[in-house]
Design a protein around this motif. Structure first.
Motif, PDB file in Angstrom:
ATOM      1  N   VAL A 172       0.965  -1.211  -0.022  1.00 19.53           N
ATOM      2  CA  VAL A 172       0.043   0.185  -0.062  1.00 19.53           C
ATOM      3  C   VAL A 172       0.863   1.309   0.118  1.00 19.53           C
ATOM      4  CG1 VAL A 172      -2.091  -1.191   1.166  1.00 19.53           C
ATOM      5  CG2 VAL A 172      -0.335   0.003   2.435  1.00 19.53           C
ATOM      6  N   GLY A 173       2.118   1.228  -0.144  1.00 17.33           N
ATOM      7  CA  GLY A 173       2.878   2.344  -0.159  1.00 17.33           C
ATOM      8  C   GLY A 173       3.468   3.031   1.037  1.00 17.33           C
ATOM      9  N   THR A 174       2.754   2.806   2.295  1.00 18.26           N
ATOM     10  CA  THR A 174       2.957   3.207   3.459  1.00 18.26           C
ATOM     11  C   THR A 174       2.637   2.549   4.638  1.00 18.26           C
ATOM     12  OG1 THR A 174       2.220   4.915   5.064  1.00 18.26           O
ATOM     13  CG2 THR A 174       0.671   4.224   3.577  1.00 18.26           C
ATOM     14  N   ALA A 175       3.318   2.360   5.739  1.00 17.78           N
ATOM     15  CA  ALA A 175       2.951   1.605   6.947  1.00 17.78           C
ATOM     16  C   ALA A 175       2.241   2.068   8.030  1.00 17.78           C
ATOM     17  CB  ALA A 175       4.465   1.067   7.452  1.00 17.78           C
ATOM     18  N   ILE A 176       1.570   3.252   7.759  1.00  9.47           N
ATOM     19  CA  ILE A 176       0.862   3.690   8.598  1.00  9.47           C
ATOM     20  C   ILE A 176      -0.504   4.131   8.287  1.00  9.47           C
ATOM     21  CG2 ILE A 176       2.408   4.595  10.573  1.00  9.47           C
ATOM     22  CD1 ILE A 176       2.746   7.240   9.520  1.00  9.47           C
ATOM     23  N   GLY A 177      -1.457   4.475   9.134  1.00  9.70           N
ATOM     24  CA  GLY A 177      -2.834   4.689   8.625  1.00  9.70           C
ATOM     25  C   GLY A 177      -3.894   3.447   8.471  1.00  9.70           C
ATOM     26  N   THR A 178      -4.958   3.875   8.214  1.00 12.73           N
ATOM     27  CA  THR A 178      -6.221   2.683   8.070  1.00 12.73           C
ATOM     28  C   THR A 178      -5.747   1.821   7.028  1.00 12.73           C
ATOM     29  OG1 THR A 178      -7.521   4.319   8.966  1.00 12.73           O
ATOM     30  CG2 THR A 178      -8.503   2.430   8.018  1.00 12.73           C
ATOM     31  N   THR A 179      -5.286   2.365   5.577  1.00 15.20           N
ATOM     32  CA  THR A 179      -5.187   1.402   4.785  1.00 15.20           C
ATOM     33  C   THR A 179      -3.988   0.558   5.071  1.00 15.20           C
ATOM     34  OG1 THR A 179      -5.323   3.399   3.486  1.00 15.20           O
ATOM     35  CG2 THR A 179      -4.837   1.390   2.292  1.00 15.20           C
ATOM     36  N   ALA A 180      -2.988   0.991   5.652  1.00 15.66           N
ATOM     37  CA  ALA A 180      -1.736   0.381   5.929  1.00 15.66           C
ATOM     38  C   ALA A 180      -2.050  -0.774   7.086  1.00 15.66           C
ATOM     39  CB  ALA A 180      -0.631   1.095   6.451  1.00 15.66           C
ATOM     40  N   ALA A 181      -3.181  -0.358   7.914  1.00 16.30           N
ATOM     41  CA  ALA A 181      -3.447  -1.526   9.023  1.00 16.30           C
ATOM     42  C   ALA A 181      -4.277  -2.775   8.417  1.00 16.30           C
ATOM     43  CB  ALA A 181      -4.383  -0.773   9.903  1.00 16.30           C
ATOM     44  N   ILE A 182      -4.891  -2.807   7.050  1.00 20.56           N
ATOM     45  CA  ILE A 182      -5.336  -3.534   6.385  1.00 20.56           C
ATOM     46  C   ILE A 182      -4.616  -4.898   6.231  1.00 20.56           C
ATOM     47  CG2 ILE A 182      -6.369  -4.197   4.453  1.00 20.56           C
ATOM     48  CD1 ILE A 182      -7.859  -1.714   4.343  1.00 20.56           C
ATOM     49  N   VAL A 183      -3.235  -4.392   5.903  1.00 19.31           N
ATOM     50  CA  VAL A 183      -2.269  -5.923   5.722  1.00 19.31           C
ATOM     51  C   VAL A 183      -2.166  -6.619   6.544  1.00 19.31           C
ATOM     52  CG1 VAL A 183      -0.136  -6.490   4.623  1.00 19.31           C
ATOM     53  CG2 VAL A 183      -1.259  -4.423   3.691  1.00 19.31           C
ATOM     54  N   PRO A 184      -1.640  -6.453   7.789  1.00 19.84           N
ATOM     55  CA  PRO A 184      -1.915  -7.422   9.053  1.00 19.84           C
ATOM     56  C   PRO A 184      -3.147  -8.062   9.284  1.00 19.84           C
ATOM     57  CG  PRO A 184      -1.144  -5.252   9.858  1.00 19.84           C
ATOM     58  CD  PRO A 184      -1.197  -4.990   8.369  1.00 19.84           C
ATOM     59  N   LEU A 185      -3.911  -6.951   9.396  1.00 19.77           N
ATOM     60  CA  LEU A 185      -5.328  -7.710   9.413  1.00 19.77           C
ATOM     61  C   LEU A 185      -5.687  -8.622   8.710  1.00 19.77           C
ATOM     62  CD1 LEU A 185      -7.476  -4.509  10.847  1.00 19.77           C
ATOM     63  CD2 LEU A 185      -7.152  -6.557  12.168  1.00 19.77           C
ATOM     64  N   ALA A 186      -5.457  -8.381   7.385  1.00 14.71           N
ATOM     65  CA  ALA A 186      -5.919  -9.325   6.457  1.00 14.71           C
ATOM     66  C   ALA A 186      -5.129 -10.704   6.638  1.00 14.71           C
ATOM     67  CB  ALA A 186      -5.612  -8.871   5.234  1.00 14.71           C
ATOM     68  N   ILE A 187      -3.840 -10.391   6.954  1.00 18.59           N
ATOM     69  CA  ILE A 187      -3.137 -11.734   7.181  1.00 18.59           C
ATOM     70  C   ILE A 187      -3.631 -12.861   8.333  1.00 18.59           C
ATOM     71  CG2 ILE A 187      -0.663 -12.623   7.918  1.00 18.59           C
ATOM     72  CD1 ILE A 187       0.281 -10.251   6.137  1.00 18.59           C
ATOM     73  N   ILE A 188      -3.878 -12.040   9.316  1.00 15.43           N
ATOM     74  CA  ILE A 188      -4.437 -12.785  10.493  1.00 15.43           C
ATOM     75  C   ILE A 188      -5.754 -13.367  10.408  1.00 15.43           C
ATOM     76  CG2 ILE A 188      -5.200 -10.824  12.049  1.00 15.43           C
ATOM     77  CD1 ILE A 188      -3.367 -13.420  13.422  1.00 15.43           C
ATOM     78  N   ALA A 189      -6.625 -12.492   9.639  1.00 12.21           N
ATOM     79  CA  ALA A 189      -7.960 -12.811   9.210  1.00 12.21           C
ATOM     80  C   ALA A 189      -7.928 -14.113   8.403  1.00 12.21           C
ATOM     81  CB  ALA A 189      -8.766 -11.784   8.370  1.00 12.21           C
ATOM     82  N   ILE A 190      -6.997 -14.301   7.461  1.00  8.40           N
ATOM     83  CA  ILE A 190      -7.030 -15.326   6.712  1.00  8.40           C
ATOM     84  C   ILE A 190      -6.636 -16.639   7.533  1.00  8.40           C
ATOM     85  CG2 ILE A 190      -5.504 -16.442   4.815  1.00  8.40           C
ATOM     86  CD1 ILE A 190      -5.374 -13.533   3.625  1.00  8.40           C
ATOM     87  N   ALA A 191      -5.542 -16.619   8.488  1.00 10.76           N
ATOM     88  CA  ALA A 191      -5.339 -17.704   9.215  1.00 10.76           C
ATOM     89  C   ALA A 191      -6.042 -18.293   9.992  1.00 10.76           C
ATOM     90  CB  ALA A 191      -3.741 -17.275   9.807  1.00 10.76           C
ATOM     91  N   HIS A 192      -7.073 -16.982  10.603  1.00  9.71           N
ATOM     92  CA  HIS A 192      -7.966 -17.435  11.537  1.00  9.71           C
ATOM     93  C   HIS A 192      -9.239 -18.066  10.923  1.00  9.71           C
ATOM     94  CE1 HIS A 192     -11.115 -16.504  14.768  1.00  9.71           C
ATOM     95  NE2 HIS A 192     -10.087 -16.316  15.519  1.00  9.71           N
ATOM     96  N   TYR A 193      -9.548 -17.548   9.785  1.00 13.36           N
ATOM     97  CA  TYR A 193     -10.665 -18.083   9.205  1.00 13.36           C
ATOM     98  C   TYR A 193     -10.447 -19.619   8.572  1.00 13.36           C
ATOM     99  CZ  TYR A 193     -15.161 -18.583   6.631  1.00 13.36           C
ATOM    100  OH  TYR A 193     -16.261 -18.956   6.137  1.00 13.36           O
ATOM    101  N   ALA A 194      -9.221 -19.554   7.950  1.00 14.17           N
ATOM    102  CA  ALA A 194      -8.811 -20.847   7.454  1.00 14.17           C
ATOM    103  C   ALA A 194      -8.858 -21.870   8.416  1.00 14.17           C
ATOM    104  CB  ALA A 194      -7.347 -20.930   6.807  1.00 14.17           C
TER     105      ALA A 194
END
Ligand code: ATP
Ligand code: ATP
Ligand code: MG
Ligand code: MG
Lengths: 254, 220, 245, 220, 245
Positions: free
Chosen positions: B86-108
């Motif tokens: 996403v080009g940056t590591a801070i802010g709401t958009t940036a927060a999506i990446v780690p959230l998405a990764i944990i979401a994937i593992a959790h739901y899987a």
């Protein structure tokens, strides 16, 4: 003390620039909010980035994600530089957060019972700072500094056998009821109605390295916008604001 | 409306928006990547249609590693990846990446488990008809497990909301972070309570909707 | 058409099928009988490799299923219909969808589904139940859906595991007539596992009798044909009052 | 052994011990309270043996409320309760209270879902024999759902480990907190990596054991 | 002994049972027949209130089940055994445990379990399978476990829903002989839903024939008795070669 804002050759900025500054909590964020209109008049759009962690503001600054940050004291910044090959530089000391020891059931440090529990913040620079404060007032004795920081292992004399409990910074104030004494910054003591002036058993005063400082990078420290920010943050307006709202809690360092 | 809410209304609305963005993105990631990953875990189990010890252990370990990280450190670890995406590591958009990764593992993980409860006979019926692996899953196993998959997703979404509250670390914002910052750190207890109330209402609505949908679709 | 060559299958230490060889001619209606637990279902399930033999070969329509790749096996299975002893309907699909899914797997164009499903539902007398889910059906109705699902694709081979076990004799003869009709029209090979002597006798040209996982005997018989069905309560009264059953 | 581990060996061993205490207590709470609560959620569902809309909604809302709280704030909210139960609000023992509460809510939800996948026929068989509600659950439903319950518990335990990493806020300690404090905040990256490795190994062992046990007990 | 008074049951808009009244005398072996979907299972399931009638009363052994509390209902059910059409075994219990659990619910002391389970397993010919799980059993074996589970507590009332549907005639007559024996010894009331005329004729003293949810006719008949069972493969050969089935 540290170097004063150096003289500035370029006095004006032609076009509006955006200045991103990372910060954590009041009064830091409040100071930034306070200077926002003034910077706007100078054509600088100040964007305050509020983060929730003690490392990320530095990480973000080092990675060019923000242009400056305002949350730390110089030793903390130096430690970050050492460990991360970063080139953060202090721009301007803004205020002293007057660290203090508070106790619910004791009016002085002598009244604390033998073996009393003292809650201190759990991050290493604040452990160091808390212990240093106690040592400063001869409550404990610390040995030679072996590492960058003092840790509990460095306590060589603890006559009253105080027990140190480390908890999160955010939790310190809540420990006022639990521990016999708490070592914390005024920002955390204030909501409990405690001030360093009237309630602290011991305080750090202003004779130390721990002034909260505006920090930027080596490569942008001379930017006009940074300098304008530093100037704005050391204005009379800020001093007045701190003195009115944070008497003895945030003592202007400029 | 209480004064304190009026006072902070734009911030609150923004925080709600941030929560929706972060949780919404996690849900999308969970469905788009977590569901297939969980399906792969199921399929490669011993005695399942694509039995494959190596692939199973690979996926299993991957999910375990993600789930092993203290969430805070996962966020930190993701920073280079986040910056790349996403080009940056801070802010709401940036927060999506780690959230998405944990979401994937959790739901899987929950998907795997839901699918393991599908009766053998359903898979056998599909196999007897010459269904491909894709068809076995989409036309049979998912259909049989649909209410269970929905309940798992509901449980996961509630967890995602909970995870999103930690994203203040990288400036992700959201209601939870708002409650922590204003309410807790600054002792605006009433504000904090309202924020928590909003979260309770949000969670309650999601759970009710999930339970209702699962029950409606369950014809077993 | 269907050849089993020395197939062998053990579950743990228990041997379910001992080295069985069987040859089922193309177009036959082949009966498999034997006491409960003899291995009838196991041997039937080998014919589409749902049960993988420990050794031996299964050849269906000239294709070696035992050595086939997954893709080849899937292709072969598309022309082998199966009625399971326990039906194995998908609980979350309606009767219609349970049957239609077989059509879509067999690549029958979607627009033909409605008429073809309606046709088989009429065969098994469930026109009125198309929108129900399996849990809303009686035992015999479920079984008839399973039959309809296997018939709808008009497979070249039809494997039936006790297809009429839950049906009264009238419904059974109705179903058997449908089977016989389809067999006449398409000439598919039918393997019929049943414990009902009457069913086997009325339909089959060949019978294998299993005992303890081995073939006790194979017989060629002449099917007696199916007596007309009469699906009314009165027929039960008549049957009960007859001297011989 | 790497130097950094030797240097911190007592702290690391202590941290591992703390994690075991916190996670162990959560597991106990999940089984002792979460399992019955999840069972009650299942039992009071429409068309289940103890159908009761009011009781269902009560338990459901309770679980939702707990799961709605940002975990950090739940810890804070629990302080009075914690003090009441264990006499103090800081330290590893004190950390157990909020962890146990979230563990209960988390596992209860997964238990509910696992039980909903039990075929109707099993309950009917029990009812036809005149089984009491207690017997329906213990002698029939739990037996049928046992592998699913174990997988749910495994998933939950991994989550508990993750939750325990946040307990540094009340001085709970544990490996995760150790990794955050020494590794992350003090930039001892190698130490942090070792701690994360320990957590990965721990999670991997738990998951393997859970999957193995579930598979062994699954006779369906 | 078992009285149904104007029981009525609809599933959604579909009426499964129309105002049926039925009186089953104590100690009778009562047959229920009818085409698939007639409502046989539904009516049987009402006799222990697994299916709650929308209106009407169910009285078993003098107890009004329709108005009973949960506790009273549970007590009544302990003396009512049931064999389900779909068996409903607990998949994660062994054959032994599936049967023993019925004993423990009936408060039979644990030390008697082993002998009593062994006894019923012998009745149904599954001595060798006590340690297996249901998934490892053939269709007929599962059904026999279900029968054993219902018999082991020697209930006062036995509700049987197609108890021999998956069994060949030899195994069936073996099971029926056991039922007849137990009936002679304990005089329980047996309700037997079956689509097999032969089964009903051999056992029952009374028959009700259902059609579309209503009673078409009730008959009193004289049971013909059960012909000796001979559970060998040879018997299939003989049956196939006989002229009449
Ligand atoms: N998965 C399994 N594990 C162990 N034993 C099994 C398994 N499946 C089948 N068996 C055993 O193999 C034998 C043959 O079973 P199969 O189902 O083929 O019998 P069947 O002839 O179809 O009987 P029925 O008429 O009762 O359906 C039985 O004794 C059964 O117990
Ligand atoms: N849950 C349900 N929802 C809707 N319809 C149902 C439900 N259960 C049963 N029925 C319908 O009620 C009718 C009677 O069913 P029942 O199971 O009593 O038939 P049956 O006489 O036992 O038939 P079979 O011999 O095929 O088992 C059937 O038409 C069936 O479709
Ligand atoms: Mg069979
Ligand atoms: Mg029925």
């Amino acid at each position: 003390g540290d170097e004063e804002a150096t003289t500035n050759d370029k006095a004006t900025t032609e076009e509006a620039t955006t200045l991103k500054v990372a910060s954590l909590i009041p009064p830091m964020t409040e100071i930034l909010e306070l200077v926002e209109p003034q910077l706007e008049a100078d054509g600088i759009d100040l964007e305050i980035v509020v983060l929730g962690d003690n490392v990320q503001p530095n990480t973000a600054l080092a990675a060019d994600e923000v242009d400056a940050n305002f949350f730390q004291h110089k030793p903390y910044m130096e430690e970050f530089n050492r460990n991360n090959d970063a080139n953060l530089v202090p721009i301007e000391e803004i205020y002293f957060a007057n660290y203090g020891v508070y106790a619910k059931n004791a009016a002085s440090i002598e009244e604390l019972p033998e073996g009393a529990t003292i809650a201190i913040a759990n991050d290493i620079s604040n452990v160091d700072r808390s212990l240093a404060l106690l040592a400063q007032h001869n409550v404990i004795t610390l040995g030679e500094k072996t590492d960058v920081y003092y840790t509990e292992a460095d306590v060589i004399d603890n006559p009253k056998n105080f027990v140190f409990k480390t908890v999160d910074l955010l939790m310190l104030a809540r420990m006022y009821d639990d521990a016999d004494a708490v070592v914390m910054t005024p920002a955390y003591a204030a909501p409990l109605g405690l001030t360093p002036k009237s309630d602290a058993l011991l305080t750090e005063g202003i004779d130390n390295d721990f002034a909260i400082t505006l920090v930027a990078r080596e490569d942008n420290q001379d930017d006009a916008a940074i300098q304008a920010l530093a100037e704005a943050m050391t204005s009379e307006e800020v001093r007045q604001f701190l003195e009115e709202n944070y008497d003895e809690t945030a003592i202007p360092a400029f | 409306m209480p004064d304190v809410l009026v006072q902070y209304d734009t911030e609150i609305i923004q925080a709600i928006g941030e929560t929706f963005i972060m949780v919404g993105a996690s849900v999308v990631a969970a469905i788009v990547v977590g569901l297939p990953l969980g399906t792969l875990l199921y399929m490669t189990h011993p005695q399942k249609p694509m039995e494959n010890k190596l692939l199973y252990q690979f996926c299993n370990t991957l999910v375990n590693i993600i789930r092993s990280f203290p969430f805070l450190l996962l966020v930190v670890f993701c920073i280079p990846l986040t910056r790349l995406i996403v080009g940056t590591a801070i802010g709401t958009t940036a927060a999506i990446v780690p959230l998405a990764i944990i979401a994937i593992a959790h739901y899987a993980r929950l998907v795997e488990q839901s699918l393991l409860d599908v009766p053998k006979g359903v898979v056998e019926a599909a196999q007897a008809m010459g269904a491909s692996r894709w068809q076995i899953m989409t036309k049979f196993v998912f259909v049989d497990a649909r209410s269970s998959l929905i309940l798992s997703l509901t449980t996961s979404i509630v967890s995602f909301i909970s995870y999103s509250t930690i994203m203040g670390v990288v400036g992700g914002g959201g209601i939870g972070d708002f409650a922590i910052r204003y309410g807790y750190q600054q002792f605006k207890t009433d504000l904090m309570m309202y924020m928590i109330l909003i979260m309770i209402i949000l969670v309650q609505c999601i759970q009710l909707a999930g339970t209702f949908l699962a029950r409606t679709l369950d014809k077993r | 058409m269907i050849v089993l060559e020395n197939v062998h299958k053990a579950f743990g230490k228990e041997v379910a099928i001992h080295d069985v060889s069987l040859h089922i001619p193309e177009g036959a209606i082949y009966g498999i009988m034997g006491p409960s637990g003899a291995g009838k279902s196991t041997i039937l399930r080998m014919m589409n490799l749902l049960e993988k033999p420990d050794s031996g070969h299964v050849i269906v329509g000239g294709r070696q299923l035992t050595t086939a790749t997954t893709l080849q096996l899937n292709a072969a299975r598309k022309s082998i219909g199966m009625i399971f002893q326990h039906f194995h309907l998908v609980a979350n699909k309606t009767v219609y969808d349970n049957i239609a899914v077989a059509l879509s797997l067999a690549d029958v164009p979607k627009k033909e589904h409605a008429t073809r499903v309606a046709e088989v539902l009429a065969y098994v007398g469930l026109e009125a139940h198309a929108k129900k889910y399996p849990a809303m059906l009686s035992g015999g109705q479920k079984q008839r859906v399973a039959i309809a699902r296997a018939l709808v694709t008009k497979p070249r081979v039809l494997l039936c595991d006790e297809p009429t076990s839950a049906l009264d004799s009238n419904t059974t003869s109705g179903i058997l007539q449908v089977l016989a009709q389809i067999h006449r029209d398409f000439g598919m090979t039918i393997v019929l596992v049943s414990h009902e002597v009457a069913v086997i006798k009325s339909m089959c040209t060949h019978v294998a009798i299993l005992e303890q996982g081995a073939i006790y005997k194979t017989l060629d018989i002449t099917p007696t044909g199916i007596t007309a069905s009469d699906n009314t309560a009165e027929s039960f009264v008549r049957a009960l009052q007859e001297d011989h059953v």
